[in-house]
Design an enzyme around this catalytic site. Sequence first.
Site, PDB file in Angstrom:
ATOM      1  N   SER A 125      -7.638  10.575  -2.580  1.00 52.17           N
ATOM      2  CA  SER A 125      -7.395   9.130  -2.965  1.00 52.17           C
ATOM      3  C   SER A 125      -7.847   8.095  -1.592  1.00 52.17           C
ATOM      4  O   SER A 125      -7.522   8.578  -0.647  1.00 52.17           O
ATOM      5  CB  SER A 125      -6.394   8.666  -3.735  1.00 52.17           C
ATOM      6  OG  SER A 125      -6.078   9.589  -4.674  1.00 52.17           O
TER       7      SER A 125
HETATM    8  N1  SAM Z   1      -3.678  13.944  -4.293  1.00 50.17           N
HETATM    9  C1  SAM Z   1      -4.758  14.565  -3.905  1.00 50.17           C
HETATM   10  C2  SAM Z   1      -4.922  14.557  -2.529  1.00 50.17           C
HETATM   11  O1  SAM Z   1      -4.117  14.295  -1.755  1.00 50.17           O
HETATM   12  O2  SAM Z   1      -6.250  14.995  -1.993  1.00 50.17           O
HETATM   13  C3  SAM Z   1      -5.866  13.876  -4.638  1.00 50.17           C
HETATM   14  C4  SAM Z   1      -5.868  14.137  -5.965  1.00 50.17           C
HETATM   15  S1  SAM Z   1      -7.393  13.856  -6.724  1.00 50.17           S
HETATM   16  C5  SAM Z   1      -7.620  12.310  -7.072  1.00 50.17           C
HETATM   17  C6  SAM Z   1      -6.703  14.392  -8.608  1.00 50.17           C
HETATM   18  C7  SAM Z   1      -6.399  15.882  -8.693  1.00 50.17           C
HETATM   19  O3  SAM Z   1      -5.789  16.180 -10.060  1.00 50.17           O
HETATM   20  C8  SAM Z   1      -7.847  16.779  -8.760  1.00 50.17           C
HETATM   21  O4  SAM Z   1      -7.997  17.792  -7.818  1.00 50.17           O
HETATM   22  C9  SAM Z   1      -7.629  17.332 -10.034  1.00 50.17           C
HETATM   23  O5  SAM Z   1      -8.567  18.754 -10.254  1.00 50.17           O
HETATM   24  C10 SAM Z   1      -6.138  17.387 -10.393  1.00 50.17           C
HETATM   25  N2  SAM Z   1      -5.896  17.566 -11.608  1.00 50.17           N
HETATM   26  C11 SAM Z   1      -6.402  16.924 -12.704  1.00 50.17           C
HETATM   27  N3  SAM Z   1      -5.696  17.499 -13.947  1.00 50.17           N
HETATM   28  C12 SAM Z   1      -4.741  18.142 -13.675  1.00 50.17           C
HETATM   29  C13 SAM Z   1      -3.653  18.835 -14.223  1.00 50.17           C
HETATM   30  N4  SAM Z   1      -3.376  18.929 -15.420  1.00 50.17           N
HETATM   31  N5  SAM Z   1      -2.781  19.580 -13.387  1.00 50.17           N
HETATM   32  C14 SAM Z   1      -3.031  19.827 -12.056  1.00 50.17           C
HETATM   33  N6  SAM Z   1      -4.077  19.099 -11.418  1.00 50.17           N
HETATM   34  C15 SAM Z   1      -4.754  18.419 -12.087  1.00 50.17           C
END
Ligand code: SAM
Length: 214
Positions: free
Chosen positions: A62
């Site tokens: 993000s």
């Molecule tokens: N916090 C992260 C970082 O610092 O890089 C960025 C997160 S990215 C915007 C959103 C993440 O949520 C993705 O890697 C995606 O694969 C994950 N995601 C989506 N649905 C999910 C779920 N049900 N459980 C775990 N992770 C999930």
Amino acid sequence: MDPYQTERERMVEYQIASKGVQDEKVLAAMRVIPRHCFVPEDARPYAYADSPVRIGKGQTISQPYIVALMTELLGVQPEHRVLDVGTGSGYQAAILGELAAEVHSIERHPELAESARGVLEELGYDNIEVHVGDGTEGYAPAAPYDRIIVAAAAPSVPQALLDQLVDGGRLVIPVGPRFSQRLEVWERKGEQFKQSSNIPVVFVPLIGKQGWEG
Ligand code: SAM
């Protein structure tokens, strides 16, 4: 000296502090954590830009301001145990690792979890555990948590996450339709949950049992 030190300080001053994030501990963490280590080699020139950066698997790390804002809203204390849903690159987990006693971070893509685990280990974080799984169901083995942060957008707040908060605990999560959401803060008082905050945001979808269908 870290060649990215100046870029990092500029990021904190011009993209974050000047837009109203005031929590000194959050700003200090973002001044020291090498964000460029969390992005793929060819994206490093953009690691400190005022935008999300792609990290593979169609996902992004993000925008720095949003990371800072969400972390400030979370109000982490040094003794807290925190759940981070959507590990992605592991950058948010590192910030939480600087502020909290213990961090559990959960990611649905095993490759992203593996890569984040590697970077966090290399940087020496021994208070962060990365798990693979569906974070819409929280992470029961280490529950309850003082704080839960979700970095992907849910159609509505997953009940499992509310259930895994301690009394007095807090959840920060983007909620709403697929392409525009609101950042919500939920607080638990006994069996009551109070919601506040209403900041417009756009996140990738939270995919899972209590989220969107994949
Ligand atoms: N916090 C992260 C970082 O610092 O890089 C960025 C997160 S990215 C915007 C959103 C993440 O949520 C993705 O890697 C995606 O694969 C994950 N995601 C989506 N649905 C999910 C779920 N049900 N459980 C775990 N992770 C999930």
